[in-house]
Design a protein around this motif. Structure first.
Motif, PDB file in Angstrom:
ATOM      1  N   ALA A 547      51.214  37.050  40.555  1.00  0.00           N
ATOM      2  CA  ALA A 547      51.125  37.335  41.986  1.00  0.00           C
ATOM      3  C   ALA A 547      49.759  37.930  42.329  1.00  0.00           C
ATOM      4  CB  ALA A 547      52.251  38.279  42.407  1.00  0.00           C
ATOM      5  N   VAL A 548      49.255  38.803  41.469  1.00  0.00           N
ATOM      6  CA  VAL A 548      47.912  39.358  41.681  1.00  0.00           C
ATOM      7  C   VAL A 548      46.875  38.239  41.609  1.00  0.00           C
ATOM      8  CG1 VAL A 548      46.159  40.918  40.747  1.00  0.00           C
ATOM      9  CG2 VAL A 548      48.548  41.620  40.782  1.00  0.00           C
ATOM     10  N   TYR A 549      47.061  37.341  40.660  1.00  0.00           N
ATOM     11  CA  TYR A 549      46.169  36.186  40.526  1.00  0.00           C
ATOM     12  C   TYR A 549      46.143  35.369  41.816  1.00  0.00           C
ATOM     13  CZ  TYR A 549      45.372  31.234  39.288  1.00  0.00           C
ATOM     14  OH  TYR A 549      44.975  29.917  39.281  1.00  0.00           O
ATOM     15  N   ALA A 550      47.333  35.105  42.386  1.00  0.00           N
ATOM     16  CA  ALA A 550      47.409  34.327  43.625  1.00  0.00           C
ATOM     17  C   ALA A 550      46.726  35.067  44.777  1.00  0.00           C
ATOM     18  CB  ALA A 550      48.862  34.031  43.956  1.00  0.00           C
ATOM     19  N   HIS A 551      46.924  36.389  44.842  1.00  0.00           N
ATOM     20  CA  HIS A 551      46.289  37.175  45.901  1.00  0.00           C
ATOM     21  C   HIS A 551      44.769  37.109  45.768  1.00  0.00           C
ATOM     22  CE1 HIS A 551      45.976  41.333  48.096  1.00  0.00           C
ATOM     23  NE2 HIS A 551      45.368  40.363  48.738  1.00  0.00           N
ATOM     24  N   ALA A 552      44.266  37.216  44.560  1.00  0.00           N
ATOM     25  CA  ALA A 552      42.820  37.151  44.348  1.00  0.00           C
ATOM     26  C   ALA A 552      42.265  35.796  44.763  1.00  0.00           C
ATOM     27  CB  ALA A 552      42.487  37.439  42.882  1.00  0.00           C
ATOM     28  N   ARG A 553      43.049  34.721  44.529  1.00  0.00           N
ATOM     29  CA  ARG A 553      42.605  33.386  44.944  1.00  0.00           C
ATOM     30  C   ARG A 553      42.464  33.308  46.463  1.00  0.00           C
ATOM     31  NH1 ARG A 553      43.196  29.265  41.275  1.00  0.00           N
ATOM     32  NH2 ARG A 553      41.986  28.102  42.820  1.00  0.00           N
ATOM     33  N   ILE A 554      43.348  33.970  47.182  1.00  0.00           N
ATOM     34  CA  ILE A 554      43.253  34.005  48.649  1.00  0.00           C
ATOM     35  C   ILE A 554      41.947  34.685  49.061  1.00  0.00           C
ATOM     36  CG2 ILE A 554      44.302  34.926  50.762  1.00  0.00           C
ATOM     37  CD1 ILE A 554      47.025  34.734  49.299  1.00  0.00           C
ATOM     38  N   GLU A 555      41.667  35.831  48.435  1.00  0.00           N
ATOM     39  CA  GLU A 555      40.446  36.561  48.780  1.00  0.00           C
ATOM     40  C   GLU A 555      39.199  35.763  48.405  1.00  0.00           C
ATOM     41  OE1 GLU A 555      40.535  39.263  50.599  1.00  0.00           O
ATOM     42  OE2 GLU A 555      42.712  39.067  50.563  1.00  0.00           O
ATOM     43  N   LEU A 556      39.260  35.013  47.311  1.00  0.00           N
ATOM     44  CA  LEU A 556      38.135  34.160  46.931  1.00  0.00           C
ATOM     45  C   LEU A 556      37.902  33.086  47.985  1.00  0.00           C
ATOM     46  CD1 LEU A 556      38.545  33.593  43.082  1.00  0.00           C
ATOM     47  CD2 LEU A 556      36.513  34.438  44.231  1.00  0.00           C
ATOM     48  N   ALA A 564      38.233  40.694  45.847  1.00  0.00           N
ATOM     49  CA  ALA A 564      38.845  39.896  44.786  1.00  0.00           C
ATOM     50  C   ALA A 564      38.597  40.540  43.425  1.00  0.00           C
ATOM     51  CB  ALA A 564      38.282  38.474  44.805  1.00  0.00           C
ATOM     52  N   GLU A 565      37.375  41.014  43.190  1.00  0.00           N
ATOM     53  CA  GLU A 565      37.083  41.674  41.911  1.00  0.00           C
ATOM     54  C   GLU A 565      37.933  42.925  41.725  1.00  0.00           C
ATOM     55  OE1 GLU A 565      33.376  43.573  39.316  1.00  0.00           O
ATOM     56  OE2 GLU A 565      33.006  42.748  41.309  1.00  0.00           O
ATOM     57  N   GLN A 566      38.079  43.699  42.798  1.00  0.00           N
ATOM     58  CA  GLN A 566      38.901  44.907  42.703  1.00  0.00           C
ATOM     59  C   GLN A 566      40.340  44.555  42.360  1.00  0.00           C
ATOM     60  OE1 GLN A 566      39.293  47.036  46.394  1.00  0.00           O
ATOM     61  NE2 GLN A 566      39.908  48.936  45.402  1.00  0.00           N
ATOM     62  N   LEU A 567      40.882  43.507  43.000  1.00  0.00           N
ATOM     63  CA  LEU A 567      42.251  43.070  42.722  1.00  0.00           C
ATOM     64  C   LEU A 567      42.389  42.630  41.267  1.00  0.00           C
ATOM     65  CD1 LEU A 567      43.094  40.957  45.907  1.00  0.00           C
ATOM     66  CD2 LEU A 567      44.308  42.997  45.145  1.00  0.00           C
ATOM     67  N   LEU A 568      41.450  41.831  40.816  1.00  0.00           N
ATOM     68  CA  LEU A 568      41.540  41.282  39.465  1.00  0.00           C
ATOM     69  C   LEU A 568      41.440  42.383  38.410  1.00  0.00           C
ATOM     70  CD1 LEU A 568      39.281  38.177  40.120  1.00  0.00           C
ATOM     71  CD2 LEU A 568      41.716  38.105  39.548  1.00  0.00           C
ATOM     72  N   ARG A 569      40.524  43.311  38.613  1.00  0.00           N
ATOM     73  CA  ARG A 569      40.389  44.400  37.633  1.00  0.00           C
ATOM     74  C   ARG A 569      41.614  45.309  37.665  1.00  0.00           C
ATOM     75  NH1 ARG A 569      35.647  44.244  35.112  1.00  0.00           N
ATOM     76  NH2 ARG A 569      33.814  43.351  36.147  1.00  0.00           N
ATOM     77  N   THR A 570      42.151  45.547  38.861  1.00  0.00           N
ATOM     78  CA  THR A 570      43.372  46.358  38.951  1.00  0.00           C
ATOM     79  C   THR A 570      44.528  45.659  38.252  1.00  0.00           C
ATOM     80  OG1 THR A 570      42.638  47.292  41.064  1.00  0.00           O
ATOM     81  CG2 THR A 570      44.984  47.467  40.541  1.00  0.00           C
ATOM     82  N   GLY A 571      44.640  44.332  38.468  1.00  0.00           N
ATOM     83  CA  GLY A 571      45.698  43.571  37.803  1.00  0.00           C
ATOM     84  C   GLY A 571      45.569  43.606  36.296  1.00  0.00           C
ATOM     85  N   LEU A 572      44.345  43.481  35.798  1.00  0.00           N
ATOM     86  CA  LEU A 572      44.131  43.536  34.350  1.00  0.00           C
ATOM     87  C   LEU A 572      44.444  44.919  33.805  1.00  0.00           C
ATOM     88  CD1 LEU A 572      40.851  41.430  34.117  1.00  0.00           C
ATOM     89  CD2 LEU A 572      43.044  40.858  33.067  1.00  0.00           C
ATOM     90  N   ASP A 573      44.059  45.963  34.539  1.00  0.00           N
ATOM     91  CA  ASP A 573      44.370  47.327  34.096  1.00  0.00           C
ATOM     92  C   ASP A 573      45.874  47.550  34.046  1.00  0.00           C
ATOM     93  OD1 ASP A 573      41.725  47.911  33.833  1.00  0.00           O
ATOM     94  OD2 ASP A 573      41.537  48.962  35.748  1.00  0.00           O
ATOM     95  N   LEU A 592      39.833  34.615  34.095  1.00  0.00           N
ATOM     96  CA  LEU A 592      39.073  33.439  34.527  1.00  0.00           C
ATOM     97  C   LEU A 592      38.587  33.594  35.959  1.00  0.00           C
ATOM     98  CD1 LEU A 592      41.024  30.416  33.001  1.00  0.00           C
ATOM     99  CD2 LEU A 592      38.653  31.050  32.574  1.00  0.00           C
ATOM    100  N   ASN A 593      39.445  34.121  36.823  1.00  0.00           N
ATOM    101  CA  ASN A 593      39.022  34.306  38.201  1.00  0.00           C
ATOM    102  C   ASN A 593      38.003  35.424  38.328  1.00  0.00           C
ATOM    103  OD1 ASN A 593      40.599  32.683  40.514  1.00  0.00           O
ATOM    104  ND2 ASN A 593      41.836  32.792  38.670  1.00  0.00           N
ATOM    105  N   LEU A 594      38.085  36.407  37.435  1.00  0.00           N
ATOM    106  CA  LEU A 594      37.051  37.439  37.407  1.00  0.00           C
ATOM    107  C   LEU A 594      35.718  36.824  36.983  1.00  0.00           C
ATOM    108  CD1 LEU A 594      36.194  40.351  37.706  1.00  0.00           C
ATOM    109  CD2 LEU A 594      37.061  40.808  35.405  1.00  0.00           C
ATOM    110  N   VAL A 595      35.758  35.912  36.014  1.00  0.00           N
ATOM    111  CA  VAL A 595      34.538  35.191  35.620  1.00  0.00           C
ATOM    112  C   VAL A 595      33.969  34.435  36.820  1.00  0.00           C
ATOM    113  CG1 VAL A 595      33.621  33.312  34.203  1.00  0.00           C
ATOM    114  CG2 VAL A 595      35.178  34.973  33.197  1.00  0.00           C
TER     115      VAL A 595
END
Length: 898
Positions: A547-556, A564-573, A592-595
């Motif tokens: 779900a975090v991945y999907a949200h980050a895709r929206i922001e991208l 998007a970076e903040q979401l992805l790093r928070t999701g990974l943490d 991958l989306n962080l990349v």
């Protein structure tokens, strides 16, 4: 009885440190030869970043611990850093310990030699006698010479891990605790120090550099083997594999390079070469007991292992105390997974080597591991080890009972292996297994096979499965790029009462992806919120990650890179905090989306490091995200003008997708688009046009791939670039206009930037620099808010001349500076557009003119004549092509001279 500090015991030649006698001076002369820096390694790879990191950490009054397992080049990296920074030998003492230094007296004698100030021939009178080793060391450290911080002296103690005697360890601890203000201490060890250091770390006096900094980066590995590549001994693909297998472990790579030099005609895999095998045996196994060796080999049977899992598998032949956490502390290259302190992973090279030959009862242990994971509801891992064990019955049971969890885990590699071993007819008889494998094939990009499995399930005979079948069908449609149809079927699936929570969750994620592709970001976000809520209610962290991945895709899609970076790093943490289980595919998608975010922002070094892990994990789990990972690798190579590497990655991606039997509609448009971009960069316009013609069927149906939602618009942009390269500006303008008309207000931000930049090029050609500059400046301002630099990197060929013409007119800003570095324009503002540069004296006069000073005031300020000032002013006006002081000031500011 002799006094304690007599120093004349017949069996102790090193007590001269504690007393005043000269007994043992011959041995002391031999010990003096041990205090010296090691000789340089021939052809050592220069590593500027590591040298800078080491140099910054070595400061007077501080301690640096250089800690990594054997073979990471600790000693050579440190000595190279000293040589590259031209450190004076008078300020450096290097002491290499051996097992003999477990004797505290001998260690103290070495320390005395190392800590005797330059030019001193004997100890001061106050140091002639000391009652204990600690007192003697305290006297050595109290010397005024070491208290002078201006001396910038360094003491290196190498091989600290060999010291195990408590008395000797106490001396090392005393040295760390009382390091003088004029001396920096560097300790080199293959394992952690045997005493606490956290107090010194909090005080800022203790630093640690570990294996992650010492291992070669991917780019350094390529540089390391550049000669072998030039001789055609190795291909870039082979070097990529070497880096993936060794993770930059420098000694095996160095030994392999020597093998290539000595026997270029017979190249073996790195793990099979004699010198590398010998190193692994000597560096890892030779120091271990038989019980510890068996423990380590059992750990190697697992991809990743925890203490608890190991203890459930260990047999009577193992050393049960030598569990993964203890092995990691002993200097074995077994490192904890980032954020998962209870899980460990062996270096891949050592992991593969330890598995040959296989231990007895390995299949029985694999079955135990499968049941261990199954009891903890970690079904992807349970299935993997059930397959390794060869137990078909256990594999089918897990696939049936844990199907939904398996789908969220997306371990399609294990499930596809299982299908090949299923009894004939079993799949046809089980509707549940059909749905499971429909998902498996769909997740793996095999949409045709997925359709074949579920075609007979929507005939109305199994109404209780209707919702699940529609959920799967919606996923297939979205994967094929049919956005509107996917939304319709997903809505129908959600109306089914029997749809499970996991089914609802996946369907909402499909809706979110489709709505995002349609540019309906608000609706996409709402669907994503529902999916996240369902995941939290189910207590499924793996689903929440998706779900975090999907949200980050929206922001991208919206161009909000920072969010998007903040979401992805928070999701990974968040995922890392769940330390009770291994990582899942959803986390790879986050990475991958962080990349992708890092690449869009031009942070290529960070992106490159993270991609290595993503590619390895995606290959192991047969995750279709590998296509995105390889596409990003191509884009990075393309930005760095490494076109041969870019095309090599395209070929590798094509071969992988074909071997995985992925539908062509998933990967062909992506790889062909990457080829077109590469050919345009090489000036091969006709070849690019032929590739674009091959994509005509995909362009006509306007598919929007799930992982590449900007693909339709990007193909149009590539078409416009081909037309620009052919000089057909009218067609190019029409193509760019169609991009903007078709996208309207829902045009993805990155595509918006791309099309605006193409508009600026067309405007420059058709209307001149002034009109182009206006568009370019506005586009740079848009992109600068998020540091969205990737379109500028992609369009270097088209924008280079325009930017050179207008560069000096652009405003000063960090993002503009980044574009300048990308295009090599950083120095142009000082001299651009001037046939003859402004001299230093003229520059001084110009600056005073800008301050409003009169000619006479300038003459007085610079102590020159009025006539000379007027001469300089006339020359300035001529060079700037202006007629007045006011015009000169305006023009100079435009050129960045003021």
């Amino acid at each position: 009885m002799k006094p304690f500090d007599d120093g004349c015991a017949a069996n102790d030649e090193f007590q001269s440190t504690l007393g005043g006698t000269h007994r043992g001076e011959l041995i002391r002369d031999l010990l003096r030869q041990r205090v010296r820096m090691p000789e340089p390694v021939p052809n050592y790879l220069k590593r500027t970043a590591l040298t800078e990191k080491l140099t910054a950490a070595i400061t007077p009054g501080s301690v640096l611990l250089l800690e990594a397992p054997s073979g990471y080049g600790k000693t050579h990296a440190l000595s190279a850093a000293f040589r590259e920074t031209s450190r004076s030998p008078d300020t450096l003492r290097w002491l290499a310990l051996t097992g003999q230094e477990n004797d505290a007296g001998r260690l103290l004698a070495l320390l005395e030699i190392a800590l005797t100030p330059p030019g001193a021939t004997s100890r001061p009178p106050g140091q002639q006698k000391a009652s204990s080793n600690t007192d003697a060391l305290a006297l050595l450290l109290s010397d005024a010479h070491w208290s002078d911080s201006d001396r910038d002296s360094v003491l290196v103690i190498d091989n600290v891990g060999t010291v195990a005697n408590p008395a000797a360890i106490a001396l090392l601890q005393q040295l760390v605790e009382n390091i003088p203000s004029g001396l920096a201490l560097v300790m080199v060890s293959r394992k952690p120090l045997p005493f606490e250091t956290h107090t010194f770390e909090l005080e800022g006096r203790f630093n640690r550099i570990g294996a992650d900094s010492l291992e070669l980066t991917r780019l350094e590995t390529f540089e390391f083997f550049h000669a072998a590549i030039d001789r055609n001994q190795l291909t870039t693909v082979a070097v990529e594999h070497l880096f993936s297998l060794t993770e930059g472990w420098i000694t095996p790579l160095g030994l392999y390079q020597r093998e290539l030099d000595s026997a270029p005609e017979s190249r073996l895999p790195i793990q099979e070469t004699f010198s590398v095998e010998r190193f692994l045996r000597d560096a890892v196994l030779i120091h271990l007991t038989p019980g510890q060796q068996r423990s380590l080999r059992i750990m190697a049977e697992m991809e990743i292992v925890s203490d608890e899992l190991f203890l459930s598998l260990a047999d009577a032949g193992c050393d049960h105390a030598f569990r993964p956490s203890a092995a990691s502390e002993s200097g074995i290259p077994l490192r904890p997974l980032p954020g998962r302190g209870r899980w460990f992973r062996l270096n891949p090279l050592l992991h593969d080597w330890l598995q040959t030959p296989a231990l007895d009862e390995s299949q029985e242990r694999a079955l135990k591991a499968s049941r261990w994971f199954s009891d903890r509801h970690q079904f992807p891992e349970a299935l993997r080890y059930a397959l390794v064990s060869g137990s078909l019955e256990e594999s089918v049971r897990i696939a049936s009972e844990g199907s939904e969890a398996l789908l969220i885990g997306q371990d399609t590699a294990s499930l596809l292996r299982l299908r090949r071993s299923l009894p004939s007819g079993l799949l046809e008889k089980s509707a549940r297994l059909k749905i499971v494998y429909g998902w498996v094939h769909a997740i793996g990009g095999q949409f045709r096979q997925a359709r074949m499995l579920i075609n007979d399930l929507d005939n109305g005979e199994r109404p209780e499965l209707a919702g699940r079948v529609d959920a799967l069908r919606a996923f297939i449609l979205r994967g094929e790029g049919s956005v509107d149809e996917a939304l319709m079927v997903a809505d129908r699936a959600l109306q089914a009462e029997e749809l499970s929570t996991q089914g609802q969750l996946v369907t909402q994620l499909v809706r979110s992806s489709a709505l995002c592709a349609a540019g309906r970001f608000g609706d996409a976000r709402e669907a994503n919120r529902i999916a996240a809520r369902l995941a939290r209610e189910a207590g499924d962290a793996g689903s929440e990650v998706l779900a975090v991945y999907a949200h980050a895709r929206i922001e991208l899609g919206k161009g909000s890179l920072k969010h998007a970076e903040q979401l992805l790093r928070t999701g990974l943490d968040t995922a890392m905090n769940e330390s009770s289980r291994p990582a899942r595919v959803g986390e790879t998608r986050l990475q991958l989306n962080l990349v992708m975010v890092l690449w869009h922002q031009g942070r290529q070094a960070e992106a490159d490091r993270l991609l290595v892990t993503c590619v390895r994990h995606a290959e192991q789990t047969r995750d279709l995200g590998l296509l995105l990972a390889m596409a990003l690798r191509v884009l990075i190579c393309r930005t760095q003008n490494r076109m041969d590497d870019a095309f090599a990655w395209i070929g590798r991606a094509e071969r992988t997708m074909q071997s995985w039997q992925v539908d062509e509609s998933v990967y062909v448009p992506v790889l062909e688009a990457l080829k077109i971009s590469g050919w345009l960069a090489l000036g091969q316009t006709d070849t690019a046009a032929q590739a674009m013609e091959r994509l005509k069927p995909w362009r006509e149906v306007n598919c929007v791939p799930e992982m590449f939602p900007m693909m339709p618009g990007m193909l149009q942009c590539l078409q416009a670039r081909i037309e620009l390269a052919r000089g057909d500006d009218i067609k190019a303008a029409e193509t760019v206009r169609n991009i903007r008309d078709n996208g309207g207000e829902t045009l993805p931000f990155g595509l918006d930037l791309y099309s605006r930049l193409l508009e600026s090029v067309l405007s420059w050609r058709q209307k001149g620099p002034s009109a182009a500059q206006k568009i370019l400046t506005a586009t740079i301002a848009m992109a600068g808010e998020e540091h969205y630099i990737s379109p500028f990197a992609e369009l270097r060929g088209e924008l280079q001349e325009l930017l050179e013409k207008t560069w000096t007119q652009l405003p000063d800003a960090p993002f503009v500076d980044a574009i300048g570095r990308l295009y090599g324009l950083t120095d142009m503002k000082e001299h651009a557009s001037l046939a003859e540069p402004i001299s230093d004296r003229e520059q001084g006069v110009l600056e005073l003119i800008a301050q409003g000073l009169s000619n006479q005031d300038i003459a007085d300020r610079l102590h020159i004549s009025l006539h000379t000032v007027k001469t300089h002013a006339r020359r300035i006006n001529a060079k700037l092509e202006v007629k007045s002081r006011t015009q000169a000031i305006v023009r100079a500011r435009e050129l960045g001279l003021l």
